[in-house]
Design a protein around this motif. Sequence first.
Motif, PDB file in Angstrom:
ATOM      1  N   VAL A  52       0.855  -1.186   0.000  1.00 49.77           N
ATOM      2  CA  VAL A  52       0.000   0.000   0.000  1.00 49.77           C
ATOM      3  C   VAL A  52       0.890   1.234   0.000  1.00 49.77           C
ATOM      4  O   VAL A  52       1.725   1.409   0.880  1.00 49.77           O
ATOM      5  N   SER A  53       0.681   2.084  -1.000  1.00 50.78           N
ATOM      6  CA  SER A  53       1.514   3.284  -1.100  1.00 50.78           C
ATOM      7  C   SER A  53       0.854   4.451  -0.374  1.00 50.78           C
ATOM      8  O   SER A  53      -0.370   4.515  -0.232  1.00 50.78           O
ATOM      9  N   LEU A  54       1.671   5.366   0.048  1.00 46.89           N
ATOM     10  CA  LEU A  54       1.181   6.560   0.720  1.00 46.89           C
ATOM     11  C   LEU A  54       0.363   7.424  -0.248  1.00 46.89           C
ATOM     12  O   LEU A  54      -0.657   7.994   0.139  1.00 46.89           O
ATOM     13  N   GLU A  55       0.796   7.477  -1.508  1.00 48.61           N
ATOM     14  CA  GLU A  55       0.086   8.273  -2.508  1.00 48.61           C
ATOM     15  C   GLU A  55      -1.324   7.749  -2.722  1.00 48.61           C
ATOM     16  O   GLU A  55      -2.293   8.516  -2.781  1.00 48.61           O
ATOM     17  N   GLU A  56      -1.439   6.432  -2.838  1.00 50.31           N
ATOM     18  CA  GLU A  56      -2.749   5.808  -3.021  1.00 50.31           C
ATOM     19  C   GLU A  56      -3.656   6.109  -1.830  1.00 50.31           C
ATOM     20  O   GLU A  56      -4.847   6.408  -1.984  1.00 50.31           O
ATOM     21  N   THR A  57      -3.093   6.064  -0.647  1.00 45.95           N
ATOM     22  CA  THR A  57      -3.849   6.337   0.570  1.00 45.95           C
ATOM     23  C   THR A  57      -4.318   7.782   0.614  1.00 45.95           C
ATOM     24  O   THR A  57      -5.476   8.061   0.954  1.00 45.95           O
ATOM     25  N   MET A  58      -3.444   8.716   0.263  1.00 42.02           N
ATOM     26  CA  MET A  58      -3.806  10.132   0.291  1.00 42.02           C
ATOM     27  C   MET A  58      -4.900  10.445  -0.727  1.00 42.02           C
ATOM     28  O   MET A  58      -5.809  11.224  -0.439  1.00 42.02           O
ATOM     29  N   VAL A  59      -4.824   9.843  -1.895  1.00 41.14           N
ATOM     30  CA  VAL A  59      -5.866  10.048  -2.906  1.00 41.14           C
ATOM     31  C   VAL A  59      -7.194   9.494  -2.397  1.00 41.14           C
ATOM     32  O   VAL A  59      -8.245  10.118  -2.551  1.00 41.14           O
TER      33      VAL A  59
END
Length: 103
Positions: A65-72
């Motif tokens: 799980v990437s941080l970018e995916e989570t923020m989006v």
Amino acid sequence: MDVKLSPVSSPLRTSSTTATRPMTNAQGTGTGFATAFRDALQNVSAQQNESTRLQEQVQLENPNVSLEETMVSIQKAQIGFQSTLHVRNRLVQAYTDIMNMQV
């Protein structure tokens, strides 16, 4: 990339059958505002649940799980919630306006 568009009938052209026909979905069952609103609320809830799940996975340092995916996902959930809140406020205001009308 080939994009094929299906022909669309003009929205200005109406007939007596389209004016009296209730909205139907693909299965042919009638849909209304309550059904559409319930579906929208369920979608917002699902987006918030997904956002929470991704946040937990980032905190647990899951490498998938990437941080970018989570923020989006968080932003999508926030926008959906804000939109739902605005619709609710408009509905309450419309109800209040109708109740204050003199007959």
